[in-house]
Design a protein around this motif. Structure first.
Motif, PDB file in Angstrom:
ATOM      1  N   GLY A 227     -10.507  -8.884   2.549  1.00  0.00           N
ATOM      2  CA  GLY A 227      -9.296  -8.740   1.737  1.00  0.00           C
ATOM      3  C   GLY A 227      -9.238  -7.402   1.026  1.00  0.00           C
ATOM      4  N   LYS A 228      -8.091  -6.773   1.079  1.00  0.00           N
ATOM      5  CA  LYS A 228      -7.904  -5.500   0.373  1.00  0.00           C
ATOM      6  C   LYS A 228      -7.918  -5.745  -1.137  1.00  0.00           C
ATOM      7  N   GLY A 229      -8.878  -5.111  -1.806  1.00  0.00           N
ATOM      8  CA  GLY A 229      -8.993  -5.293  -3.250  1.00  0.00           C
ATOM      9  C   GLY A 229      -8.743  -3.998  -3.995  1.00  0.00           C
ATOM     10  N   PHE A 232      -5.682  -1.237  -8.557  1.00  0.00           N
ATOM     11  CA  PHE A 232      -4.447  -0.515  -8.881  1.00  0.00           C
ATOM     12  C   PHE A 232      -4.345   0.657  -7.922  1.00  0.00           C
ATOM     13  N   ASP A 233      -3.123   0.887  -7.439  1.00  0.00           N
ATOM     14  CA  ASP A 233      -2.906   1.957  -6.465  1.00  0.00           C
ATOM     15  C   ASP A 233      -1.935   2.984  -7.040  1.00  0.00           C
ATOM     16  N   THR A 234      -2.520   4.049  -7.613  1.00  0.00           N
ATOM     17  CA  THR A 234      -1.648   5.133  -8.100  1.00  0.00           C
ATOM     18  C   THR A 234      -1.155   5.996  -6.946  1.00  0.00           C
ATOM     19  N   LYS A 250      -0.608  -5.448  -7.966  1.00  0.00           N
ATOM     20  CA  LYS A 250      -0.688  -6.470  -6.915  1.00  0.00           C
ATOM     21  C   LYS A 250      -1.375  -5.973  -5.659  1.00  0.00           C
ATOM     22  N   ASP A 251      -1.943  -4.738  -5.698  1.00  0.00           N
ATOM     23  CA  ASP A 251      -2.509  -4.189  -4.469  1.00  0.00           C
ATOM     24  C   ASP A 251      -3.872  -4.795  -4.123  1.00  0.00           C
ATOM     25  N   MET A 252      -4.291  -5.774  -4.936  1.00  0.00           N
ATOM     26  CA  MET A 252      -5.466  -6.576  -4.569  1.00  0.00           C
ATOM     27  C   MET A 252      -5.006  -7.945  -4.062  1.00  0.00           C
ATOM     28  N   ALA A 311      -2.541   6.108   1.615  1.00  0.00           N
ATOM     29  CA  ALA A 311      -2.878   5.163   2.688  1.00  0.00           C
ATOM     30  C   ALA A 311      -4.364   4.838   2.557  1.00  0.00           C
ATOM     31  N   GLU A 312      -4.708   4.288   1.390  1.00  0.00           N
ATOM     32  CA  GLU A 312      -6.124   4.056   1.042  1.00  0.00           C
ATOM     33  C   GLU A 312      -6.626   2.701   1.502  1.00  0.00           C
ATOM     34  N   GLY A 313      -5.708   1.743   1.627  1.00  0.00           N
ATOM     35  CA  GLY A 313      -6.134   0.380   1.955  1.00  0.00           C
ATOM     36  C   GLY A 313      -6.861   0.328   3.287  1.00  0.00           C
ATOM     37  N   ALA A 336      -4.009  -7.893   3.595  1.00  0.00           N
ATOM     38  CA  ALA A 336      -3.854  -6.706   2.763  1.00  0.00           C
ATOM     39  C   ALA A 336      -2.386  -6.448   2.446  1.00  0.00           C
ATOM     40  N   THR A 337      -2.133  -5.994   1.232  1.00  0.00           N
ATOM     41  CA  THR A 337      -0.832  -5.410   0.894  1.00  0.00           C
ATOM     42  C   THR A 337      -0.903  -3.973   1.398  1.00  0.00           C
ATOM     43  N   LEU A 338      -0.756  -3.836   2.717  1.00  0.00           N
ATOM     44  CA  LEU A 338      -1.179  -2.592   3.355  1.00  0.00           C
ATOM     45  C   LEU A 338      -0.091  -1.534   3.424  1.00  0.00           C
TER      46      LEU A 338
END
Ligand code: BES
Ligand code: ZN
Ligand code: ZN
Length: 462
Positions: A227-229, A232-234, A250-252, A311-313, A336-338
């Motif tokens: 699972g993508k954890g 926080f995705d700045t 919600k990016d986890m 595009a880190e996930g 993943a919230t990919l």
């Protein structure tokens, strides 16, 4: 907030569920006083329309709730939740009108109508309690409700209280409750143990990155959830604009969903050997942040040119997938919230998923319908492989042009799964943008009930 069925203590109110097409027939079977009361209240059995009906002493004698027409129900995931939320607090017993084949999904919706995210302001609403109707698998419905609540709570909790450390603590608490083995690789240990991309994405944050690794179950087919954890995705240095960053607690959501699924599997003691891998990081901005045009060497050895640090996930998942693949389990599932592209393609309701196996796709779609958890298959379209090949490295994390963004992200991930016979990937949204019955605005589970229901068909017999 309780998400369990109520005990029958003798005080429950009988609740009659009525399809709008059956309203006239139903009235014909009821006493005149009741019919006049319902008429006076304008009861038309529309979906969610719910009323108490008084007896001669003025105390509620029964309750009625409309189910609307089939066309109306098709537009609502949890029709019974619409009724529940319009009834006063109390305990209800369904006295008729609930079709057997939807009883589990609908009563799940009822339980979920009592969900509140109460961590920061408490919950003063008394519950609408429901006595489980005969014939449903109570433990299974309650496990599904608890998993959905866990997933929602994890997503709803802001990054200030759900950083990589807190996500690890939540996973550890789940492992402890079910006697699962638990391990976590933190900070620079990610480098010594060869998870360079998890480290690169997470190293700029104040809370160090980590890889959470949980195992449960001694025998049976081997299932690994990844699972993508991203807590926080700045966007990293290719910083997201404010509007796009707004929801990135919600990016986890992928991690929250696999933990929800793991909780169901463990609570129901499914005969599988489960492993859960969560790369938990914050994609932050600092002097030591990874940069556009950096070239990272992944755990698997494939090199990746960074064309966008947002595009880190796929980067953190790639190292976790490579680890998962090293022991070639029977099935690997990533969630993943990919990509924003997936949201554009199917919106927030459908869980887009990828598999190379038609039979698995069919099994999942069938299972999804029974548990009110809609999914939609997307293609691992091989001709697009060229789009993720930049020339200067093996892979490009953010192909220019942005064509088929969810597909190219899925193809990127698939490069890291070679040895395992089955790989399924979900590119979910993880968020309910507008409240609907049983589904408040906020974090949302996606695909995990469908997976739970489909699992026996997705895994080889033990
Ligand atoms: N976490 C986002 C994807 C996302 C955005 C999911 C909005 C749901 C809603 C992800 O890390 C991301 O930013 N992806 C980029 C990739 C692109 C730069 C190739 C995207 O989708 O725009
Ligand atoms: Zn991003
Ligand atoms: Zn992200």
């Amino acid at each position: 907030m309780t998400l369990s069925f109520a005990d029958d203590d003798g005080t429950a109110i009988d609740l009659h569920l009525i399809d709008s097409a059956d309203l006239d027939d139903w009235r014909g079977s009821r006493p005149d006083a009741e019919v006049r009361w319902l008429e006076a209240q304008g009861f038309r059995a529309g979906i969610g329309q719910a009323l108490l009906v008084p007896g001669p002493d003025g105390a509620p004698a029964l309750a009625v709730a409309g189910r609307g027409s089939a066309a109306q129900r098709a537009r609502v995931r949890f029709p019974l939740a619409a009724a529940a939320q319009n009834l006063p607090a109390g305990t209800y017993r369904i006295a008729g009108g609930l079709p057997e084949d939807t009883a589990e999904a609908e009563t799940l919706g009822w339980l979920l109508s009592n969900y509140r995210f109460d961590r920061y302001r408490g919950d003063d609403r008394a519950a609408r309690a429901l006595i489980a109707p005969r014939g449903i698998d109570v433990a299974r419905v309650e496990a599904m409700a608890a998993a959905e609540a866990l997933t929602r709570d994890l997503i709803n909790t802001p990054a200030s209280d759900m950083g990589p450390d807190a996500l690890e603590a939540a996973a550890f608490a789940l492992a402890e409750r079910h006697g699962a083995d638990f391990q976590s690789i933190v900070g620079d240990d990610l480098l010594t143990q060869n998870f360079p991309m998890i480290h690169a994405v997470g190293r700029a944050a104040a809370v160090p990155p980590r890889l959470i690794d949980m195992r449960w179950g001694g025998s049976g087919p081997r299932l690994t959830l990844v699972g993508k954890g991203v807590c926080f995705d700045t966007g990293g240095l290719n910083l997201k604009p404010g509007g796009s960053m707004g929801l990135m607690k919600k990016d986890m959501g992928g991690a929250a969903n696999v933990l929800g699924l793991a909780q169901m599997i463990m609570a129901l003691k499914l005969p599988v050997q489960l492993r859960v891998l969560i790369p938990a990081v914050e994609n932050a901005v600092s002097g030591n942040a990874f940069r556009p045009q950096d070239i990272l060497t992944s755990r698997k050895g494939l090199t990746v040119e960074i064309n966008n640090t947002d595009a880190e996930g796929r980067l953190v998942l790639a190292d976790a997938l490579a680890l998962a693949d090293e022991e070639s389990p029977d099935l690997i599932v990533s969630m993943a919230t990919l990509t924003g592209a997936a949201r554009v393609a199917v919106g927030p309701d459908l869980a887009p998923f990828y598999t190379d196996h038609d039979s698995d796709a069919a099994a999942l779609a069938t299972a999804a319908a029974g548990v009110a958890d809609p999914v939609w298959r997307m293609p691992f379209h091989a001709p697009y492989e060229a789009m993720i090949e930049p020339g200067i490295a093996d892979l490009d994390n953010a192909p220019s042009g942005g064509f088929a963004g969810s597909i190219t992200a899925a193809l990127f991930l698939r490069r890291f799964v070679e040895a395992s016979p089955r790989y399924m990937h979900f590119d979910i949204y993880g968020w309910q943008p507008v409240a609907a019955p049983g589904r408040p605005k906020g974090g949302a589970g996606q695909g995990i009930r469908a997976l739970l229901a489909a699992l026996p068909g997705l895994l080889p017999a033990a």
